[in-house]
Design an enzyme around this catalytic site. Structure first.
Site, PDB file in Angstrom:
ATOM      1  N   ARG A   1      88.161  -7.812   6.383  1.00 32.23           N
ATOM      2  CA  ARG A   1      88.542  -8.499   5.149  1.00 32.23           C
ATOM      3  C   ARG A   1      89.876  -9.204   5.387  1.00 32.23           C
ATOM      4  O   ARG A   1      90.877  -8.562   5.713  1.00 32.23           O
ATOM      5  CB  ARG A   1      88.674  -7.478   4.003  1.00 32.23           C
ATOM      6  CG  ARG A   1      89.188  -8.098   2.752  1.00 32.23           C
ATOM      7  CD  ARG A   1      89.333  -7.143   1.577  1.00 32.23           C
ATOM      8  NE  ARG A   1      89.992  -7.892   0.532  1.00 32.23           N
ATOM      9  CZ  ARG A   1      91.074  -7.480  -0.120  1.00 32.23           C
ATOM     10  NH1 ARG A   1      91.588  -6.297   0.088  1.00 32.23           N
ATOM     11  NH2 ARG A   1      91.631  -8.266  -1.022  1.00 32.23           N
TER      12      ARG A   1
ATOM     13  N   HIS B   1      95.078 -14.195  -2.150  1.00 32.74           N
ATOM     14  CA  HIS B   1      95.860 -12.963  -1.993  1.00 32.74           C
ATOM     15  C   HIS B   1      97.334 -13.363  -2.119  1.00 32.74           C
ATOM     16  O   HIS B   1      98.128 -13.164  -1.212  1.00 32.74           O
ATOM     17  CB  HIS B   1      95.537 -12.312  -0.649  1.00 32.74           C
ATOM     18  CG  HIS B   1      95.929 -10.856  -0.560  1.00 32.74           C
ATOM     19  ND1 HIS B   1      95.057  -9.851  -0.206  1.00 32.74           N
ATOM     20  CD2 HIS B   1      97.115 -10.222  -0.753  1.00 32.74           C
ATOM     21  CE1 HIS B   1      95.669  -8.682  -0.190  1.00 32.74           C
ATOM     22  NE2 HIS B   1      96.938  -8.882  -0.522  1.00 32.74           N
TER      23      HIS B   1
ATOM     24  N   GLU C   1      93.822  -8.127  -6.581  1.00 33.54           N
ATOM     25  CA  GLU C   1      94.768  -7.422  -7.454  1.00 33.54           C
ATOM     26  C   GLU C   1      95.435  -8.325  -8.489  1.00 33.54           C
ATOM     27  O   GLU C   1      96.655  -8.552  -8.439  1.00 33.54           O
ATOM     28  CB  GLU C   1      95.840  -6.720  -6.617  1.00 33.54           C
ATOM     29  CG  GLU C   1      95.285  -5.693  -5.660  1.00 33.54           C
ATOM     30  CD  GLU C   1      96.374  -4.941  -4.870  1.00 33.54           C
ATOM     31  OE1 GLU C   1      97.562  -5.266  -5.020  1.00 33.54           O
ATOM     32  OE2 GLU C   1      96.013  -4.038  -4.108  1.00 33.54           O
TER      33      GLU C   1
ATOM     34  N   ASN D   1      90.889  -1.388  -4.794  1.00 34.56           N
ATOM     35  CA  ASN D   1      92.000  -0.965  -3.949  1.00 34.56           C
ATOM     36  C   ASN D   1      92.565   0.284  -4.583  1.00 34.56           C
ATOM     37  O   ASN D   1      93.037   0.244  -5.723  1.00 34.56           O
ATOM     38  CB  ASN D   1      93.092  -2.042  -3.890  1.00 34.56           C
ATOM     39  CG  ASN D   1      92.638  -3.287  -3.152  1.00 34.56           C
ATOM     40  OD1 ASN D   1      91.535  -3.325  -2.601  1.00 34.56           O
ATOM     41  ND2 ASN D   1      93.483  -4.304  -3.137  1.00 34.56           N
TER      42      ASN D   1
ATOM     43  N   TYR E   1      95.184   3.558  -4.143  1.00 38.26           N
ATOM     44  CA  TYR E   1      96.269   4.166  -3.382  1.00 38.26           C
ATOM     45  C   TYR E   1      96.768   5.476  -3.958  1.00 38.26           C
ATOM     46  O   TYR E   1      97.208   6.346  -3.226  1.00 38.26           O
ATOM     47  CB  TYR E   1      97.453   3.184  -3.267  1.00 38.26           C
ATOM     48  CG  TYR E   1      97.168   2.046  -2.326  1.00 38.26           C
ATOM     49  CD1 TYR E   1      97.373   2.187  -0.961  1.00 38.26           C
ATOM     50  CD2 TYR E   1      96.668   0.832  -2.800  1.00 38.26           C
ATOM     51  CE1 TYR E   1      97.099   1.164  -0.077  1.00 38.26           C
ATOM     52  CE2 TYR E   1      96.387  -0.207  -1.924  1.00 38.26           C
ATOM     53  CZ  TYR E   1      96.601  -0.045  -0.557  1.00 38.26           C
ATOM     54  OH  TYR E   1      96.319  -1.057   0.324  1.00 38.26           O
TER      55      TYR E   1
ATOM     56  N   GLU F   1      90.651  -1.703  -0.172  1.00 38.01           N
ATOM     57  CA  GLU F   1      91.913  -1.273   0.442  1.00 38.01           C
ATOM     58  C   GLU F   1      92.140   0.192   0.116  1.00 38.01           C
ATOM     59  O   GLU F   1      91.877   0.636  -1.010  1.00 38.01           O
ATOM     60  CB  GLU F   1      93.132  -2.038  -0.116  1.00 38.01           C
ATOM     61  CG  GLU F   1      93.271  -3.443   0.340  1.00 38.01           C
ATOM     62  CD  GLU F   1      94.535  -4.112  -0.233  1.00 38.01           C
ATOM     63  OE1 GLU F   1      95.529  -3.413  -0.534  1.00 38.01           O
ATOM     64  OE2 GLU F   1      94.486  -5.342  -0.393  1.00 38.01           O
TER      65      GLU F   1
HETATM   66  O1  IFM Z   1     100.179  -4.765   1.228  1.00 37.53           O
HETATM   67  C1  IFM Z   1      99.552  -4.606  -0.014  1.00 37.53           C
HETATM   68  C2  IFM Z   1      98.406  -5.571  -0.159  1.00 37.53           C
HETATM   69  O2  IFM Z   1      98.788  -6.878   0.013  1.00 37.53           O
HETATM   70  C3  IFM Z   1      97.812  -5.436  -1.549  1.00 37.53           C
HETATM   71  N1  IFM Z   1      97.504  -4.071  -1.859  1.00 37.53           N
HETATM   72  C4  IFM Z   1      98.504  -3.063  -1.593  1.00 37.53           C
HETATM   73  C5  IFM Z   1      99.031  -3.204  -0.184  1.00 37.53           C
HETATM   74  C6  IFM Z   1     100.098  -2.140   0.086  1.00 37.53           C
HETATM   75  O3  IFM Z   1     101.157  -2.286  -0.795  1.00 37.53           O
END
Ligand code: IFM
Length: 452
Positions: free
Chosen positions: A79, A123, A168, A294, A296, A355
């Site tokens: 990606r 992005h 995002e 994404n 985290y 992500e």
């Molecule tokens: O680096 C970023 C990415 O560009 C978008 N999502 C989170 C990642 C980590 O912060």
């Protein structure tokens, strides 16, 4: 000891993710125009150590080496994103052929090595010229995005089937327009809400454009979703956590899946709301083929009367393991819960984890290797969370680690390393596969991994 092999469905897409501004460099080459990140990162005090993405990982010149690297790791899905100002240096007008040629070479290099590209159109590196005209805070920008999407998807229609419109939208809109920590560096709630709306609109309007150009296209959008919990059972914390979920997750998810903007937040935002024209919501809810998530972290949320945005703050539990970012605690269960929640709330749409990853203070060891056991553990636990969700019939079809290699981490410059490959900035940007990279290679090869 009991060991089990967690195997994933046949055809599960294991991959790695990157983004143009974070890796390409070549900021001024071959006719590329300036992006808002070129402008922002060169302004004083915006990025750690005064860094910028002028060179980044020099991927623009080393894309073949990077494609070899992926092949070596057994990565079959990549990606990446296209830099809009490489294609339209001034945001509109004639396309820059040399910009298209770069991606032409990159995509061919991937395909020749058996790697399928998944291409994100936006992005965050908006052409600076478009920001000068108001950027996404203005409705016109949706039209500019469609022109750009038309050119790029038309050009690569024969080879690229997997398209992601936006990465995002929350981060782009709010970090860039309300908190001022990302480009374009504004601090204005109405602009943030307007940008969010126009991004969703641009996404919806571009669907027909892309489908018209690309037979067999699979189109999605990527949202960053966090699992939200109230820090205590105090009513103000429960309310604050609810608002956080509405403002962060559901502000984007609900309209994309036909539920409109959450009423409670519309009332909260009141006069700060942008104009939502009749028909906008049905455009935004146009059918997509997949959702990119994404993921985290979890956010533990408490009420905070001082917070002017949503009256809420994140609280930290010091004993919980976290990434180098204080606010990113490890919470793999949150990925499982998010996947379940998405399925229940919006239906069983195909999902890709576009992500997931973590920062570690990686160092080159005396043996010349990078041992990152924490990252391996982080990945293992998140893979297990995805596996569990699939077992419970969530339609998860792939996983892209963030990131292929250490890169320009926005306002943190090069101080945070997310890669499964180390970027040796002291040594001509050489790439060194970390232990986590070898782990990913095993997972890709075996389509699963063992847990004790
Ligand atoms: O680096 C970023 C990415 O560009 C978008 N999502 C989170 C990642 C980590 O912060």
């Amino acid at each position: 000891m009991y060991t089990e092999f967690l195997s994933f469905p046949a055809g599960f897409a294991w991959g790695a993710a990157t983004a143009s501004y974070q890796i390409e460099g070549a900021a001024n080459e071959d006719g590329k125009g300036k992006s808002i990140w070129d402008v922002f990162s060169h302004a004083e005090g915006t990025v750690a150590d005064g860094e910028n993405g002028d060179i980044a990982c020099d991927h623009y010149h080393r894309y073949r080496e990077d494609a070899d690297l992926m092949r070596g790791l057994g990565i079959k899905h990549y990606r990446c994103s296209i830099s809009w100002p490489r294609i339209f240096p001034e945001g509109r007008g004639a396309a820059n052929r040399k910009g298209l040629d770069f991606y032409d070479r990159l995509f061919d290099a991937c395909l020749e090595r058996g790697i399928t590209p998944w291409v994100t159109l936006f992005h965050w590196d908006l052409p600076a010229a478009l920001q000068e005209a108001g950027g996404f805070a203005g409705r016109d920008c949706a039209g500019r995005f469609c022109e750009y999407a038309d050119t790029v998807t038309g050009f690569f229609a024969d080879r690229i089937k997997n398209w992601i419109t936006f990465n995002e939208p929350w981060v782009y809109s709010f970090c860039g327009h309300l908190y001022g920590v990302h480009a374009p560096g504004l601090k204005d709630l109405p602009s943030a809400l307007a940008a969010a709306h126009h991004i969703l609109l641009a996404h919806g309007e571009s669907l027909a454009v892309i489908r018209n150009n690309v037979p067999g296209a699979k189109i999605g959008i990527v949202n960053n979703l966090a699992w939200i919990e109230n820090a205590t059972n105090a009513p103000e914390d429960i309310e604050a956590a609810k608002r956080w979920d509405l403002a962060f997750n559901r502000w984007f998810m609900d309209p994309l899946f036909g539920k409109g903007y959450p009423e409670e937040m519309v009332s909260w935002y009141g006069g700060n709301m942008p104009e939502v024209k009749s028909g906008d919501l049905s455009v935004i809810a146009g059918a997509t083929d997949f959702l990119g998530i994404n993921y985290y972290t979890r956010r533990l949320v408490a009420g905070d009367p001082e917070d002017r945005h949503i009256g809420a703050k994140q609280v930290y539990r010091p004993h919980i393991k976290r990434a180098e970012f204080e606010e990113w605690e490890w919470y793999p269960e949150g990925l499982y819960k998010t996947l379940r929640d998405v399925k229940e709330r919006y239906g069983n749409i195909p999902v890709y984890i576009t992500e997931n990853g973590t920062t570690c203070d990686d160092r080159i060891s005396a043996d010349g290797c990078i041992h990152d056991p924490d990252r391996v553990e982080f990945l293992r636990r998140h893979f297990a969370a995805v596996w569990q969700a699939i077992k419970e019939d969530c339609d998860v079809r792939g996983y892209f680690v963030w990131s292929l290699y250490d890169n320009f981490e926005w306002g943190f410059g090069f101080t945070k390393r997310f890669g499964v490959v180390y970027l040796d900035r002291e040594n001509n940007l050489r790439r060194i596969v970390k232990d986590s990279g070898h782990f990913i290679a095993d997972v890709c090869t075996n389509n699963g991994f063992s847990v004790d």
